[in-house]
Scaffold this motif. Sequence first.
Motif, PDB file in Angstrom:
ATOM      1  N   ASN A 110       0.865  -1.181   0.000  1.00 18.57           N
ATOM      2  CA  ASN A 110       0.000   0.000   0.000  1.00 18.57           C
ATOM      3  C   ASN A 110       0.900   1.228   0.000  1.00 18.57           C
ATOM      4  OD1 ASN A 110      -2.520  -1.293   0.120  1.00 18.57           O
ATOM      5  ND2 ASN A 110      -2.202  -1.690   2.306  1.00 18.57           N
ATOM      6  N   ASN A 111       0.716   2.066  -0.963  1.00 13.94           N
ATOM      7  CA  ASN A 111       1.479   3.316  -1.013  1.00 13.94           C
ATOM      8  C   ASN A 111       0.570   4.458  -0.581  1.00 13.94           C
ATOM      9  OD1 ASN A 111       4.034   2.389  -2.103  1.00 13.94           O
ATOM     10  ND2 ASN A 111       2.872   1.896  -3.936  1.00 13.94           N
ATOM     11  N   VAL A 112       1.041   5.195   0.375  1.00  9.96           N
ATOM     12  CA  VAL A 112       0.235   6.292   0.902  1.00  9.96           C
ATOM     13  C   VAL A 112       1.094   7.547   0.985  1.00  9.96           C
ATOM     14  CG1 VAL A 112      -1.319   6.981   2.759  1.00  9.96           C
ATOM     15  CG2 VAL A 112      -0.908   4.560   2.310  1.00  9.96           C
ATOM     16  N   SER A 113       0.469   8.677   0.696  1.00  9.64           N
ATOM     17  CA  SER A 113       1.212   9.943   0.709  1.00  9.64           C
ATOM     18  C   SER A 113       0.729  10.847   1.833  1.00  9.64           C
ATOM     19  CB  SER A 113       1.034  10.661  -0.630  1.00  9.64           C
ATOM     20  OG  SER A 113       1.629   9.909  -1.656  1.00  9.64           O
ATOM     21  N   TYR A 114       1.667  11.587   2.360  1.00 10.94           N
ATOM     22  CA  TYR A 114       1.355  12.586   3.389  1.00 10.94           C
ATOM     23  C   TYR A 114       1.979  13.917   2.988  1.00 10.94           C
ATOM     24  CZ  TYR A 114       0.186   8.760   6.587  1.00 10.94           C
ATOM     25  OH  TYR A 114      -0.371   7.671   7.175  1.00 10.94           O
ATOM     26  N   ASP A 115       1.383  14.978   3.464  1.00 15.27           N
ATOM     27  CA  ASP A 115       1.971  16.314   3.359  1.00 15.27           C
ATOM     28  C   ASP A 115       2.391  16.765   4.745  1.00 15.27           C
ATOM     29  OD1 ASP A 115       1.657  16.518   0.664  1.00 15.27           O
ATOM     30  OD2 ASP A 115      -0.273  17.553   0.773  1.00 15.27           O
ATOM     31  N   ILE A 116       3.601  17.276   4.839  1.00 15.83           N
ATOM     32  CA  ILE A 116       4.101  17.796   6.115  1.00 15.83           C
ATOM     33  C   ILE A 116       4.352  19.288   5.952  1.00 15.83           C
ATOM     34  CG2 ILE A 116       5.824  17.566   7.929  1.00 15.83           C
ATOM     35  CD1 ILE A 116       6.543  14.809   6.781  1.00 15.83           C
ATOM     36  N   PRO A 117       3.504  20.135   6.534  1.00 13.34           N
ATOM     37  CA  PRO A 117       3.778  21.578   6.453  1.00 13.34           C
ATOM     38  C   PRO A 117       5.056  21.913   7.221  1.00 13.34           C
ATOM     39  CG  PRO A 117       1.563  21.116   7.307  1.00 13.34           C
ATOM     40  CD  PRO A 117       2.320  19.835   7.323  1.00 13.34           C
ATOM     41  N   VAL A 118       5.860  22.786   6.637  1.00 12.74           N
ATOM     42  CA  VAL A 118       7.141  23.152   7.256  1.00 12.74           C
ATOM     43  C   VAL A 118       7.205  24.668   7.407  1.00 12.74           C
ATOM     44  CG1 VAL A 118       9.650  23.014   7.099  1.00 12.74           C
ATOM     45  CG2 VAL A 118       8.239  21.160   6.177  1.00 12.74           C
ATOM     46  N   LEU A 119       7.415  25.122   8.616  1.00 13.05           N
ATOM     47  CA  LEU A 119       7.525  26.562   8.856  1.00 13.05           C
ATOM     48  C   LEU A 119       8.716  27.132   8.081  1.00 13.05           C
ATOM     49  CD1 LEU A 119       6.538  29.035  10.600  1.00 13.05           C
ATOM     50  CD2 LEU A 119       8.351  28.414  12.200  1.00 13.05           C
ATOM     51  N   GLY A 120       8.448  28.135   7.277  1.00 14.04           N
ATOM     52  CA  GLY A 120       9.527  28.799   6.554  1.00 14.04           C
ATOM     53  C   GLY A 120      10.069  28.017   5.379  1.00 14.04           C
ATOM     54  N   GLY A 121       9.363  26.988   4.959  1.00 12.90           N
ATOM     55  CA  GLY A 121       9.843  26.193   3.837  1.00 12.90           C
ATOM     56  C   GLY A 121       8.689  25.557   3.101  1.00 12.90           C
ATOM     57  N   PRO A 122       9.010  24.902   1.993  1.00 13.32           N
ATOM     58  CA  PRO A 122       7.932  24.255   1.239  1.00 13.32           C
ATOM     59  C   PRO A 122       7.393  23.033   1.979  1.00 13.32           C
ATOM     60  CG  PRO A 122      10.071  23.718   0.300  1.00 13.32           C
ATOM     61  CD  PRO A 122      10.324  24.724   1.374  1.00 13.32           C
ATOM     62  N   THR A 123       6.138  22.725   1.710  1.00 14.36           N
ATOM     63  CA  THR A 123       5.533  21.535   2.305  1.00 14.36           C
ATOM     64  C   THR A 123       6.248  20.283   1.813  1.00 14.36           C
ATOM     65  OG1 THR A 123       3.387  22.586   2.523  1.00 14.36           O
ATOM     66  CG2 THR A 123       3.400  20.187   2.416  1.00 14.36           C
ATOM     67  N   GLU A 124       6.530  19.398   2.749  1.00 11.33           N
ATOM     68  CA  GLU A 124       7.246  18.158   2.417  1.00 11.33           C
ATOM     69  C   GLU A 124       6.222  17.083   2.044  1.00 11.33           C
ATOM     70  OE1 GLU A 124      10.559  17.557   2.652  1.00 11.33           O
ATOM     71  OE2 GLU A 124      10.767  15.389   2.955  1.00 11.33           O
ATOM     72  N   HIS A 125       6.497  16.389   0.958  1.00  9.28           N
ATOM     73  CA  HIS A 125       5.625  15.286   0.554  1.00  9.28           C
ATOM     74  C   HIS A 125       6.301  13.968   0.932  1.00  9.28           C
ATOM     75  CE1 HIS A 125       3.087  18.113  -1.583  1.00  9.28           C
ATOM     76  NE2 HIS A 125       4.187  18.633  -2.098  1.00  9.28           N
ATOM     77  N   LEU A 126       5.539  13.092   1.486  1.00  9.82           N
ATOM     78  CA  LEU A 126       6.091  11.837   1.979  1.00  9.82           C
ATOM     79  C   LEU A 126       5.239  10.678   1.471  1.00  9.82           C
ATOM     80  CD1 LEU A 126       8.120  10.506   4.060  1.00  9.82           C
ATOM     81  CD2 LEU A 126       6.239  10.627   5.692  1.00  9.82           C
ATOM     82  N   THR A 127       5.892   9.732   0.826  1.00  9.27           N
ATOM     83  CA  THR A 127       5.192   8.523   0.389  1.00  9.27           C
ATOM     84  C   THR A 127       5.749   7.344   1.167  1.00  9.27           C
ATOM     85  OG1 THR A 127       4.872   9.412  -1.822  1.00  9.27           O
ATOM     86  CG2 THR A 127       4.668   7.028  -1.560  1.00  9.27           C
ATOM     87  N   VAL A 128       4.874   6.550   1.739  1.00 10.12           N
ATOM     88  CA  VAL A 128       5.318   5.403   2.529  1.00 10.12           C
ATOM     89  C   VAL A 128       4.672   4.135   2.000  1.00 10.12           C
ATOM     90  CG1 VAL A 128       5.703   6.769   4.595  1.00 10.12           C
ATOM     91  CG2 VAL A 128       3.481   5.732   4.214  1.00 10.12           C
TER      92      VAL A 128
END
Lengths: 120, 805
Positions: B383-401
């Motif tokens: 199962n591949n799932v993606s998350y968005d991690i908001p980052v203060l002062g930077g672009p949102t990080e995308h994470l696929t697990v």
Amino acid sequence: MRALAGVILAAIVSIAGVLAGAWWAPFVAGLAIGFVQPRARFAVPAGAIVGLLAWALPLAALQIQYGAGSAAESLAAIMGFGHLGAIPIVLTCTVGLLLGLTGAWLGSAARSLAYPAISR
Amino acid sequence: MINAIAALIVCAAVLYAAFAGAGPLPALGPAFNPVTGAWTMAADAANSSQSQTLRLAGLEKPVNVTLEPDGTSHIVAQTDHDLFLATGYMHARFRLFQMDLLRRQGEGRLSEVVGKAALDSDRFELQLGLLRTAQAEWNAASSRSRLAGIAYAQGVNDRISEAETNHQLPAMFALLGYQPKPWTPVDSLIVKGDMTQTLNFTDTPLVMALLEKSLGADLTSQWFATLPPNPQSPYDPGPYPPAVAPAPIATLSQVSDSEAVAAADAYQRLAALPAGLIATGGDSNNWAVAESRSASGGALMAGDPHLHLTLPAIWYQLSWDSPSYHVSGVSIPGTPAVLIGHNQHISWSLTDAQNQQTFFYLEHEDSAHPGRYLWKGAWKSYNNVSYDIPVLGGPTEHLTVKLSVHGPVITERGQTTSVWWAGNIPSQDLDVLLGIDQAGNYQQFRDALRGWYSPTHNFVYADDHGNIGLISAGYYPQVAAGQPWLPMPGTGEDDVVGTIPFDAIPQAYNPPDGILWSANQRQVTADYPYYIGTTSNFFEPPYRAEEIHHMLSPGTKLSAADMMAMQTDTRDYLASEIVPVLLQAIPGSAEKDLLASWDYRMEINSPAATIWWTFWQAYLASTFDSYWHSRDVKVARSEVNNALGQDLEAWTLGDPNNAVFKYGGSSNTAVDVMRLAFTSTVSTLTKQLGSDPSTWTWGQVHQRVIENLAQVKGLDYGPRPDGGDAYTPLAAPDFPSSHGPSWRMVVDWGAGTFQAIYPGGQSENPASTWYSDRVDTWFNGKYAAMLTADAAAKAGGAKTWSMQP
């Protein structure tokens, strides 16, 4: 006399604004002083004093009502200055002063552009 | 014109700094505004210690809260709903920032407020999936848990609304420039998940794999054996029922396959995570004494869970009185339960059981089946799932697990590895804790613990009828085959197939000798018929347990004062075994004389304590470092010192000619290596502390610090000299030590006394007198009475908070 009254009024409005949570009120008050008062050499220091009063008086009230020493030391520690509580106090007063001063300066400069003949 | 441009530029700079901040500075305007900014901590500090009337939305009836002069809160509610609501309010009133940090940690949302420095932590947490597990737990929550969770969240949100309206949010919100979002019941379960992870998500099988790769199978199996090389002071000596088929483990099917978990890139990535995310062994003590051994004629109980010591502390002390609850003890801010304490009939405390609950699986893949893995003869898709991690002062990080049947994939380097962790199994721990809070006897206490999965804890018990018990509740995963202390093939044959049946897990009730004790040691003997973990890193060395057993064993009657003395005991059991042997090995000297007259206590004024501890480290280094260097072991030796130390203890006492001492073909024995290590010890300490060994006091080298939770050094307590070491009942590992007894409680049912202390204060506000007011008392080994609400109200200095609907 009218100029002094205007400054006092600006100070009262600024303090009221700060007490209501509008921490930027001294900048607006300074802007008004600078724009209304034709003498920049009067307006800019007046704006600075208004800003200083608007932030320092509530801080003094805080000290009288609750005691601000422990909070000052804690803020200094958070800022990385050990327990030098004077530093956040000075910083706080400086922020107020700068807001009033820069507001008045900008207001005065705007006036000199709008009414170059009567600005000094 | 130039003047106008200059004014504009300076104004822009000042306004930018005021509105948005600059560099490390927060937005100066909102942060330092004396009315609504961080300065409000002064008003909060003053107001919180005054009597007051509050109006809280959602209350059904009035609630009364009595605050002792130290802030201990006694909540008296007319309904259970109101009890939980008031608890949520009180937690948020004093610990809202701490609660927000804890939930953000578990949800992987720290980067949103502190920036990219927290990205590794956030990635790891989102992969591991505490949030997903908490959501599944909430969906299956009992009516009791739902009542508690919803009412508690209402209380927290009442406080958030009140604080926002009155500009009373904790100063750190102003300084970091954000507002807390509303609290939900899932947040409470995430906070509980944080604790589970800290206590039992381990990388030990990865460590073992690296050790085996470098040291070889022979040395690894010899030095890191499944069963310990020394006596372990088990509290449950058997006899044990024969092994039966493992009981089924609650299925993960409650968790949606579309939700993601994964972990990091195996050992290196796990090791690089911030401290506290991976369990590195916990030290805690608890014990109970039956009425037959008690001077008061009633059962005695003592508990001191050892955790990272922080300001604010992990604990908030309170008592509950409502139609269903009459409990006193400590709660974790963010959770609606009393975790450790007593009610009208029973008392309990806990230590970490430290069995293996983390298993790693090597997934079988091949190029003909991209994106799939072989499991039980079939190729399955991740199962591949993606998350968005908001980052203060930077672009949102995308994470696929990726998620396999075993759990999150933590690395795809070399061979794809996933992790099975008991903490990912949705549990009903909140319901268990509420059940314990309400239990009136051992049967009810034990029945409540049937639902406890993770982390496995040694729950000690004593009651008002003189009974004592100890049960190591939780899941003990059993695998179908293979070596669970190493990463195992993920093809299905070695999968976790169940857990030890509840009736067969380590436990004891009213033993003949009238004493029970746990200190993270292996709870059972070698005869125990199930696998529960290895000595390599799962269980703590038995020295604290041995020392506690030693102190409890004499036939004399014991008192609450004895329990308190034991909790601050600094006698090093390992030293008491090794030093006599050392004295036989070394020639006469001033240092030897100090050791010869030593009582094995790690007191701050003891030079012998310094000599002993330095010697033991040198002895370990002299014995093992040659192997470590020559075989390029990728695991720091210090990480496995607990296992190596037990080997060295066993060889020194019983096998001094062991081959380990003969590295490089020498004819050395333990005696030779001890001499070498002692010479090195004297040389090291002379350089470090001077030539006069009588001045080498332990307090000079061993200090304790209680760290600010937000890592603000200026708000730490200490460091200051303190006794104890990693192996003494007064646990104080590391230099300086920031880990130790987070709560000390002593119960005497015969005398009807309940006493406790924790190193901290009730408030997270550093300007409050309740920030660290209990630390000195704790340092001095003193306790405070755990009062009832009535007694607290009658005591001098108490304040009353009247909560109205």
